[in-house]
Write a protein that holds these residues in place. Structure first.
Motif, PDB file in Angstrom:
ATOM      1  N   VAL A 190      27.648  40.280  23.755  1.00 51.66           N
ATOM      2  CA  VAL A 190      28.544  39.477  22.908  1.00 51.66           C
ATOM      3  C   VAL A 190      28.260  37.993  23.132  1.00 51.66           C
ATOM      4  O   VAL A 190      28.160  37.548  24.275  1.00 51.66           O
ATOM      5  N   PRO A 191      28.127  37.196  22.069  1.00 47.55           N
ATOM      6  CA  PRO A 191      27.921  35.755  22.238  1.00 47.55           C
ATOM      7  C   PRO A 191      29.096  35.120  22.975  1.00 47.55           C
ATOM      8  O   PRO A 191      30.249  35.502  22.769  1.00 47.55           O
ATOM      9  N   GLU A 192      28.796  34.163  23.799  1.00 46.81           N
ATOM     10  CA  GLU A 192      29.843  33.451  24.521  1.00 46.81           C
ATOM     11  C   GLU A 192      30.751  32.736  23.518  1.00 46.81           C
ATOM     12  O   GLU A 192      30.289  32.065  22.613  1.00 46.81           O
ATOM     13  N   GLY A 193      32.056  32.899  23.692  1.00 45.80           N
ATOM     14  CA  GLY A 193      33.005  32.230  22.815  1.00 45.80           C
ATOM     15  C   GLY A 193      33.429  33.050  21.610  1.00 45.80           C
ATOM     16  O   GLY A 193      34.262  32.600  20.822  1.00 45.80           O
ATOM     17  N   LEU A 194      32.881  34.269  21.443  1.00 50.72           N
ATOM     18  CA  LEU A 194      33.291  35.096  20.307  1.00 50.72           C
ATOM     19  C   LEU A 194      34.741  35.541  20.460  1.00 50.72           C
ATOM     20  O   LEU A 194      35.480  35.631  19.478  1.00 50.72           O
ATOM     21  N   GLU A 195      35.125  35.848  21.705  1.00 50.31           N
ATOM     22  CA  GLU A 195      36.484  36.256  22.040  1.00 50.31           C
ATOM     23  C   GLU A 195      36.908  37.460  21.197  1.00 50.31           C
ATOM     24  O   GLU A 195      36.175  38.422  21.105  1.00 50.31           O
ATOM     25  N   HIS A 196      38.075  37.407  20.523  1.00 50.94           N
ATOM     26  CA  HIS A 196      38.536  38.570  19.746  1.00 50.94           C
ATOM     27  C   HIS A 196      38.271  38.407  18.260  1.00 50.94           C
ATOM     28  O   HIS A 196      38.807  39.153  17.439  1.00 50.94           O
ATOM     29  N   TYR A 197      37.398  37.441  17.913  1.00 53.79           N
ATOM     30  CA  TYR A 197      37.085  37.210  16.497  1.00 53.79           C
ATOM     31  C   TYR A 197      35.942  38.124  16.064  1.00 53.79           C
ATOM     32  O   TYR A 197      35.205  38.662  16.881  1.00 53.79           O
ATOM     33  N   SER A 198      35.792  38.267  14.742  1.00 56.46           N
ATOM     34  CA  SER A 198      34.839  39.251  14.229  1.00 56.46           C
ATOM     35  C   SER A 198      33.404  38.757  14.216  1.00 56.46           C
ATOM     36  O   SER A 198      32.466  39.544  14.394  1.00 56.46           O
ATOM     37  N   THR A 199      33.202  37.447  14.006  1.00 56.46           N
ATOM     38  CA  THR A 199      31.843  36.921  13.956  1.00 56.46           C
ATOM     39  C   THR A 199      31.873  35.414  14.189  1.00 56.46           C
ATOM     40  O   THR A 199      32.941  34.808  14.306  1.00 56.46           O
ATOM     41  N   LEU A 200      30.691  34.792  14.238  1.00 59.82           N
ATOM     42  CA  LEU A 200      30.575  33.360  14.515  1.00 59.82           C
ATOM     43  C   LEU A 200      30.599  32.572  13.203  1.00 59.82           C
ATOM     44  O   LEU A 200      29.563  32.228  12.645  1.00 59.82           O
ATOM     45  N   VAL A 201      31.791  32.291  12.711  1.00 56.58           N
ATOM     46  CA  VAL A 201      31.955  31.653  11.408  1.00 56.58           C
ATOM     47  C   VAL A 201      31.406  30.228  11.401  1.00 56.58           C
ATOM     48  O   VAL A 201      30.676  29.836  10.482  1.00 56.58           O
ATOM     49  N   ILE A 202      31.755  29.427  12.398  1.00 57.14           N
ATOM     50  CA  ILE A 202      31.302  28.034  12.444  1.00 57.14           C
ATOM     51  C   ILE A 202      29.781  27.959  12.517  1.00 57.14           C
ATOM     52  O   ILE A 202      29.146  27.164  11.813  1.00 57.14           O
TER      53      ILE A 202
END
Length: 292
Positions: A190-202
């Motif tokens: 898992v990418p660092e900072g993804l946390e409980h979100y679905s994808t890396l929007v920014i």
């Protein structure tokens, strides 16, 4: 300016809605320290959830970032939007360029809120802001005469220097986000900072839109292509507000005790100072029609 009435209505609407969204986001709920709870994600990671206010379902880190951006929206972006609108109404080219860049900030900001923020009572406000800023931004760009764009700038305008700086920013953002994404893709983690979100929007927005636009703008500006002048103004003015918001986010995260990448902690504030210098240089080189 073409479409002035429509852009004015949309800009006033954006100002009101953004004041509601940012004000509610910034001041709703308590500090969150007594309402936080731990949530286990689908990836098996434990994430600390903020637990209060409109950002109650965001992570502590994301809530801190959102509040930092809300503060910049209230104190900087909304006043800039209204000031640039008044300048545009007076027929000032500087005002129209600033208006386009500021609308670009609202477009990017509320695209990210619409797609990234957990569903909350402000969802439709975010969507309305996204829609209003999109159409106001497009109409403002269409108001420029592309054949006269180069006449709005002094011949001494350092196009190559600013174009090179934009290319440098695009390259650094590309490397920063690829460094965050490539290793997890290769390792299946898992990418660092993804946390409980679905994808890396920014990161998706930056890699798909910001990096290509900054790259093309830099090349066009170095070649002194007329459209490059307009795109440079939009990119630089948008970058000033957006990077100020990112700097505020980083400060808010540090204050909240969240871990922040040392690279991000250095790169974004340095870029922030750089684009402010670029903005000053650009404004000093604009020629108003009455003075030509």
């Amino acid at each position: 300016m073409k479409h002035m009435r429509t852009v004015t209505i949309l800009s006033v609407l954006i100002s009101v809605l953004a004041a509601v969204a940012a004000g509610y986001g910034l001041f709703s709920g308590s500090s969150g320290s007594g309402d936080e709870y731990t949530f286990t994600t689908l990836w098996g990671e434990a994430v600390q959830i903020y637990g209060t206010g409109v950002y109650s379902h965001e992570s502590v880190s994301m809530a801190a970032q959102a509040k930092g951006q809300d503060a910049v929206t209230l104190l900087m972006a909304i006043p800039l939007l209204l000031i640039s609108l008044l300048m545009t109404a007076k027929g000032l080219v500087k005002g129209r360029l600033l208006l386009a860049g500021t609308l670009g900030y609202f477009l990017y900001t509320y695209a990210s809120y619409s797609f990234l923020a957990m569903f909350n009572p402000l969802f439709l406000v975010y969507v309305m802001l996204l829609s209003a800023s999109f159409f106001a931004f497009i109409l403002t760009l269409l108001s420029f005469d592309k054949d006269r764009l180069h006449t709005y700038f002094k011949k001494s305008f350092p196009a190559k220097a600013l174009g090179s700086f934009l290319l440098f920013i695009a390259f650094m953002i590309l490397m920063l986000w690829l460094g965050k994404i490539i290793n997890p893709l290769l390792s299946g983690t898992v990418p660092e900072g993804l946390e409980h979100y679905s994808t890396l929007v920014i990161q998706a927005l930056d890699l798909a839109i910001v990096v290509p636009v900054a790259t093309v703008t830099g090349i066009l500006l170095i070649r002194r292509q007329p459209i490059g002048y307009l795109m440079a103004a939009v990119v630089i003015f948008k970058a000033v507000t957006l990077l100020t918001a990112i700097s505020a986010m980083l400060v808010a995260m540090v204050v909240a005790g969240e871990e922040v990448s040392s690279a991000e902690l250095v790169i974004f504030p340095v870029f922030n100072v750089g684009v402010i210098v670029c903005m000053i240089i650009l404004l000093r080189n604009v020629i108003e029609p009455a003075r030509q």
